[in-house]
Structures are given as structure tokens and as C-alpha cells.
Enzyme design. Structure first.
Site, PDB file in Angstrom:
ATOM      1  N   ALA A 162       4.628   6.094   3.545  1.00 47.62           N
ATOM      2  CA  ALA A 162       3.302   5.969   4.158  1.00 47.62           C
ATOM      3  C   ALA A 162       2.197   5.791   3.123  1.00 47.62           C
ATOM      4  CB  ALA A 162       3.011   7.189   5.030  1.00 47.62           C
TER       5      ALA A 162
ATOM      6  N   ARG B  15      18.393 -30.585   0.370  1.00 43.41           N
ATOM      7  CA  ARG B  15      17.369 -29.830   1.103  1.00 43.41           C
ATOM      8  C   ARG B  15      17.897 -29.239   2.407  1.00 43.41           C
ATOM      9  NH1 ARG B  15      12.674 -33.830   1.785  1.00 43.41           N
ATOM     10  NH2 ARG B  15      11.964 -32.081   3.048  1.00 43.41           N
TER      11      ARG B  15
ATOM     12  N   ARG C  84      -2.332   1.008  -6.785  1.00 43.47           N
ATOM     13  CA  ARG C  84      -2.224   0.418  -8.126  1.00 43.47           C
ATOM     14  C   ARG C  84      -1.451  -0.899  -8.158  1.00 43.47           C
ATOM     15  NH1 ARG C  84      -0.172   4.383 -12.375  1.00 43.47           N
ATOM     16  NH2 ARG C  84       0.794   5.590 -10.708  1.00 43.47           N
TER      17      ARG C  84
HETATM   18  C1  UD1 Z   1       6.070  13.983  -5.286  1.00 43.28           C
HETATM   19  C2  UD1 Z   1       6.479  15.450  -5.400  1.00 43.28           C
HETATM   20  C3  UD1 Z   1       6.707  15.749  -6.877  1.00 43.28           C
HETATM   21  C4  UD1 Z   1       7.767  14.835  -7.436  1.00 43.28           C
HETATM   22  C5  UD1 Z   1       7.380  13.390  -7.213  1.00 43.28           C
HETATM   23  C6  UD1 Z   1       8.507  12.468  -7.619  1.00 43.28           C
HETATM   24  C7  UD1 Z   1       5.373  16.626  -3.582  1.00 43.28           C
HETATM   25  C8  UD1 Z   1       4.248  17.518  -3.208  1.00 43.28           C
HETATM   26  N1  UD1 Z   1       5.436  16.280  -4.859  1.00 43.28           N
HETATM   27  O1  UD1 Z   1       4.859  13.854  -5.959  1.00 43.28           O
HETATM   28  O2  UD1 Z   1       7.125  17.095  -7.044  1.00 43.28           O
HETATM   29  O3  UD1 Z   1       7.923  15.078  -8.823  1.00 43.28           O
HETATM   30  O4  UD1 Z   1       7.091  13.144  -5.823  1.00 43.28           O
HETATM   31  O5  UD1 Z   1       8.163  11.150  -7.429  1.00 43.28           O
HETATM   32  O6  UD1 Z   1       6.179  16.267  -2.756  1.00 43.28           O
HETATM   33  N2  UD1 Z   1       4.162   9.956   1.205  1.00 43.28           N
HETATM   34  C9  UD1 Z   1       4.016   9.813   2.578  1.00 43.28           C
HETATM   35  N3  UD1 Z   1       3.033  10.509   3.216  1.00 43.28           N
HETATM   36  C10 UD1 Z   1       2.193  11.333   2.556  1.00 43.28           C
HETATM   37  C11 UD1 Z   1       2.353  11.488   1.158  1.00 43.28           C
HETATM   38  C12 UD1 Z   1       3.351  10.784   0.510  1.00 43.28           C
HETATM   39  O7  UD1 Z   1       4.757   9.059   3.212  1.00 43.28           O
HETATM   40  O8  UD1 Z   1       1.337  11.931   3.208  1.00 43.28           O
HETATM   41  C13 UD1 Z   1       5.225   9.204   0.521  1.00 43.28           C
HETATM   42  C14 UD1 Z   1       4.712   8.205  -0.469  1.00 43.28           C
HETATM   43  O9  UD1 Z   1       4.566   6.912   0.126  1.00 43.28           O
HETATM   44  C15 UD1 Z   1       5.812   8.200  -1.525  1.00 43.28           C
HETATM   45  C16 UD1 Z   1       6.379   9.599  -1.461  1.00 43.28           C
HETATM   46  O10 UD1 Z   1       5.992  10.122  -0.215  1.00 43.28           O
HETATM   47  O11 UD1 Z   1       6.840   7.280  -1.201  1.00 43.28           O
HETATM   48  C17 UD1 Z   1       5.884  10.467  -2.587  1.00 43.28           C
HETATM   49  O12 UD1 Z   1       4.500  10.560  -2.517  1.00 43.28           O
HETATM   50  P1  UD1 Z   1       3.621  10.618  -3.834  1.00 43.28           P
HETATM   51  O13 UD1 Z   1       2.195  10.738  -3.453  1.00 43.28           O
HETATM   52  O14 UD1 Z   1       4.001   9.567  -4.766  1.00 43.28           O
HETATM   53  O15 UD1 Z   1       4.112  12.047  -4.396  1.00 43.28           O
HETATM   54  P2  UD1 Z   1       3.781  12.645  -5.799  1.00 43.28           P
HETATM   55  O16 UD1 Z   1       2.445  13.262  -5.737  1.00 43.28           O
HETATM   56  O17 UD1 Z   1       4.032  11.645  -6.834  1.00 43.28           O
END
Ligand code: UD1
Ligand code: CA
Length: 450
Positions: A10, A334, A15
Site C-alpha cells: 500500500a 512482426r 522516491r
Molecule cells: C519495516 C519494518 C522494519 C523492517 C523493514 C524491512 C515495521 C514497523 N517496520 O520498516 O522493522 O526492518 O520493514 O524492510 O513494520 N505498507 C503498507 N501499509 C502501511 C505501511 C506499509 O502496505 O500502512 C507496506 C509498504 O508498501 C511496504 C511494507 O509495508 O511494502 C513495508 O513498509 P515500509 O514503510 O517500507 O516499512 P519500514 O518503515 O521500512
């Protein structure tokens, strides 16, 4: 163990600087999100829930044709815990264990996930998770363990103390949960951090506090678990994926003269003892048979190519080639072209939406469009099917064993009977009966062909 999967996708992916949602960016020809969905299917997940948010309509449209996949929309991105909660009503009564992965982690291998679920089934843990040891923290959460190595929890980098920041064991974000425990505890998460998000990671501390079993598989290589956040990451993942695909093909008996300049997409199949020369691009759902010689410098996509074919420095797209077909150099085959056994397409020939029978020769610079050509017919150099009258496309039908003289123009629609011949430079505007010779401009039938 009845398994369900939740793929989180989601997040916005700011970036990437793109109008395309992050998870739809292709890697080796396949949208990123499909790697996670394919892995879930390979694991044998009974049901997979994809959580989408940003660019929901586009993502939905791109994956609409997948079976046993349920898409839910997380309207506000309130954290990974909140995201998994969106799957609760769908999976609650269906599965015993739930795997959580990310849609932007395409390099995670099915074998690694399999190890995770196997360990989970074997230990009957409450949570089994993937961690990685790395000196580069990549802004990942840190794994907290006690003196005995027991997992106590996960702390996010933004919330960590200077001491915790020194921890080298990182959270990959990939877990397998006992389903009942997960659905019971998810609603108990409290908003955390500056952004007041519901952290999925907080479940680990909850499980530890309840003395539940927590297992971890510790990886040494971060490559599998890096998320794709930028176009630079995208290109790095592309390179790694390309290497994996090339290695898989070589292990299956395909020779790649120079893997570094061989670009083969994820859904391509290639038979044994086929040789791919440098500079080739093979894309889409293409199947190439055994003992073919491809390249150098060929571009093939969405095509079916049987055994013993040779394609040199040419383009072949959405076409079908039977055994022993030769194409090139510098030919363009083609969409809609179907070449039967032993067809020979030489240099600077263009074939479009045409059926060529067995053994047809188009040796030198010709345009064959919207045509049907019977077996063994020889098309002389410079032959053109004039298929377009400015408004509509018309067909040219040429029978078997026809000999087309050099520089013949066929003004379609026109039909040429079997064994007919045309003289060099003929302009054919009317049908030619079988067994006759036609010459001139416009061509007139002058006698029975000898
Ligand atoms: C998360 C983990 C972190 C881990 C890292 C690894 C948590 C709180 N933290 O951090 O410990 O080291 O992943 O990559 O879980 N997403 C949703 N809905 C939301 C938020 C996120 O679908 O409300 C999805 C994002 O699209 C993504 C994934 O969840 O695919 C991870 O979200 P992201 O914001 O990248 O998590 P991090 O803060 O990097
Ligand atoms: Ca991330």
C-alpha cells in the site's frame, strides 16, 4: 499446515518519482509485485491477500486476472500492523498460519520463504521471522535479544537508542505467524513513533512477554531482502534477477556465450543445447526450443520458436516459428507471422501477419504483409505485397511451388495459383491462374508456364 499469505503493497514509493505505482515497475519483464505473489503461490498458500493503497486502481487493473488472490484496499497507510489487519476478515477462519511479505521485495527467493514456513510448521512457533546480519543498517528495525539469545522484540531505527542502533541483526519484515494468535493480537497494537503508526513489529515483543515461542532464520546476505525504493535499486535488482535467470538457463543446458550481455526475461523458456550469442534480448512469454542458434544481436519477444531454428541479428515479435526456420540477418518478423518448417527468411526481409508454408524462401529484402504463401514457394529479391490501399489492408494469397520473380509487386487483394511464375519487375494487379507465367506492368498472362 493451511497457509495464507499477506503481501503488503500500500506504500507510496515516492522516491521512484513515477506515475506508475512502485510495485508495478517491472524487473526482468515482470511487475515487481508478481514476484511476491508467485512466491506465495509456490509456497502453496491457500489464499493470498494483497494489500494495496497508493495507486490502487492501477495495481488492481494490472493483477486482475490472478486466481486465489484477494485484493483489499488500505485507504490510509497507518503502518504495517494496520495493513495486515486488513486481511483479517478474509483469512481469519481459513488458514492456520499466515506469511507476511512485501510487494517491493522481489529478490526474496521462494526457497527462503519455504525454509521459514517449514521451520514454523516444525517448531509450532507463534512467530517465525527472517532476520539478517549486516553492517549496513539500511534503516531496518533492530532485533533485540536477551543474554541467552532469546528474541525480546524489534525496535525501529527511528525509535532506537544509540546503543540499540549498534545492533547488527536486522528485521527483514518477513514473518510467519500462528494465525489465531495473530488475529487475536493485531487489534491490540498501539500507535507508535512520530507518525503514530501501528507497527507489526510490536507483535514480537507481545509474544515474548507472553512467553510464546519465537523462531528466527538469520540470513547472511542482504541482497534477498532489500526493498526497492529508487530507480537505482530497480536497476540493481534487474541485474541480480538477470543473473539468476541466466544461471537457471545454463543449469538447464542452455549455452550463453556471454551472460553479461544476454537479457532474458523471467517468463522465457529455452530448450537444451540452444546457444544464445551475445547481445540478445528475449522478452515476454517466449518459448524457444532445443538446439537453436540465437544471435548475436537478436531481439525476440512473445514468440514460440521450435527446435533447430537460427535467428541472426533480427527482430522476431509475436510470431510462431516451426522447426528449422532461419531468420536474418537484419530481418523483422512482426506480429501474427507464422513460419512453417524449413522457412528461410534472409536479410532485410519484413514479414507481417502472414502464414508461410513449409520451405518458403524469402531470401532478400522483401515485404510480405497480410499474406498466405504456399509450401516451397520462392519469393525473389525485392518482392512487395502492396497490402494497403490507403484505407484498408488486403490479403495476398500465393499458392504452393510458385516462383516469384525479383522485384514483383502484388497489389492486394490478389491470388496467385499454384506453380505460377512472375517475371522480374512484374506489377500484379489481377489474379494469376495456376501453372501460368505473368509478366509486365501491369502483368498480363502470356502463356502457360513451362
Ligand atoms: C519495516 C519494518 C522494519 C523492517 C523493514 C524491512 C515495521 C514497523 N517496520 O520498516 O522493522 O526492518 O520493514 O524492510 O513494520 N505498507 C503498507 N501499509 C502501511 C505501511 C506499509 O502496505 O500502512 C507496506 C509498504 O508498501 C511496504 C511494507 O509495508 O511494502 C513495508 O513498509 P515500509 O514503510 O517500507 O516499512 P519500514 O518503515 O521500512
Ligand atoms: Ca522500507
Amino acid at each position: 499446515m493451511k497457509l495464507g499469505a499477506v503481501v503488503l503493497a500500500a506504500g507510496q514509493g515516492t522516491r521512484m518519482k513515477s506515475e506508475l505505482p512502485k510495485v508495478l515497475h517491472p524487473i526482468a519483464g515482470k511487475a515487481m509485485v508478481h514476484y511476491a505473489l508467485d512466491a506465495a503461490r509456490a509456497l502453496g498458500a491457500e489464499q493470498t491477500v494483497l494489500v494495496i493503497g497508493h495507486g490502487a486502481d492501477q495495481v488492481r487493473a494490472a493483477i486482475s486476472n490472478l486466481q486465489s488472490l484477494i485484493v483489499v484496499e488500505q485507504r490510509e497507510q497507518r503502518g504495517t500492523g494496520h495493513a495486515v489487519l486488513q486481511a483479517r476478515d478474509i483469512l481469519r477462519d481459513e488458514v492456520e498460519a499466515v506469511v507476511v511479505t512485501y510487494g517491493d521485495m522481489p529478490l526474496l527467493q521462494t526457497a527462503t520463504l519455504q525454509e521459514l514456513t517449514d521451520l514454523h510448521a516444525y517448531t509450532r512457533a507463534t512467530i517465525t521471522m527472517l532476520t539478517v546480519r549486516s553492517d549496513d543498517s539500511m534503516a531496518f528495525g533492530r532485533i533485540l535479544r536477551d543474554a541467552n539469545g532469546r528474541v525480546l522484540g524489534i525496535v525501529e531505527e527511528s525509535d532506537a537508542t544509540p546503543e540499540q542502533l549498534e545492533i547488527r541483526e536486522l528485521n527483514c519484515g518477513v514473518y510467519c505467524f500462528d494465525a489465531k494468535w495473530l488475529w487475536d493480537h493485531l487489534p491490540r497494537l498501539k500507535p507508535q513513533g512520530r507518525k503514530k503508526e501501528f507497527y507489526l513489529t510490536d507483535l514480537v515483543a507481545m509474544a515474548a512477554a507472553e512467553n510464546c515461542k519465537i523462531e528466527a532464520i538469520v540470513l547472511d546476505d542482504v541482497a534477498e531482502v532489500v526493498g526497492i525504493n529508487t530507480r537505482v535499486h530497480l536497476a540493481q535488482a534487474e541485474r541480480i534477477m538477470r543473473e539468476r535467470i541466466n544461471d537457471r538457463l545454463m543449469e538447464a543446458g542452455v549455452t550463453l556465450i556471454d551472460p553479461a550481455t544476454t537479457y532474458i526475461e523471467a517468463d522465457v523458456e529455452i530448450g537444451m543445447d540452444t546457444v544464445i550469442e551475445p547481445g540478445c534480448h528475449v522478452k515476454g512469454p517466449t518459448r524457444i526450443g532445443a538446439k537453436c542458434r540465437i544471435g548475436p544481436n537478436a531481439m525476440i519477444h512473445d514468440s514460440q520458436i521450435d527446435d533447430d531454428c537460427e535467428i541472426i541479428a533480427s527482430v522476431v515479435r509475436e510470431a510462431t516459428l516451426a522447426d528449422h526456420v532461419h531468420v536474418g540477418p537484419f530481418a523483422d518478423v512482426r506480429p501474427g507471422s507464422s513460419l512453417a518448417r524449413n522457412v528461410y527468411i534472409g536479410n532485410h526481409a519484413e514479414i507481417k501477419n502472414s502464414r508461410l508454408g513449409e520451405g518458403v524462401h524469402v531470401g532478400h529484402f522483401s515485404y510480405i504483409g497480410d499474406s498466405e504463401i504456399g509450401a516451397r514457394t520462392n519469393i525473389g529479391a525485392g518482392t512487395i505485397t502492396c497490402n494497403f490501399d490507403g484505407k484498408q489492408k488486403h490479403r495476398t494469397i500465393i499458392g504452393e511451388d510458385v516462383f516469384v520473380g525479383s522485384d514483383t509487386l502484388f497489389r492486394a487483394p490478389v491470388t496467385i495459383g499454384a506453380r505460377a511464375r512472375t517475371g522480374a519487375g512484374s506489377v500484379v494487379t489481377k489474379d494469376i491462374p495456376p501453372d501460368s507465367l505473368a509478366v509486365g506492368m501491369p502483368a498480363r498472362v502470356i502463356k502457360k508456364a513451362g
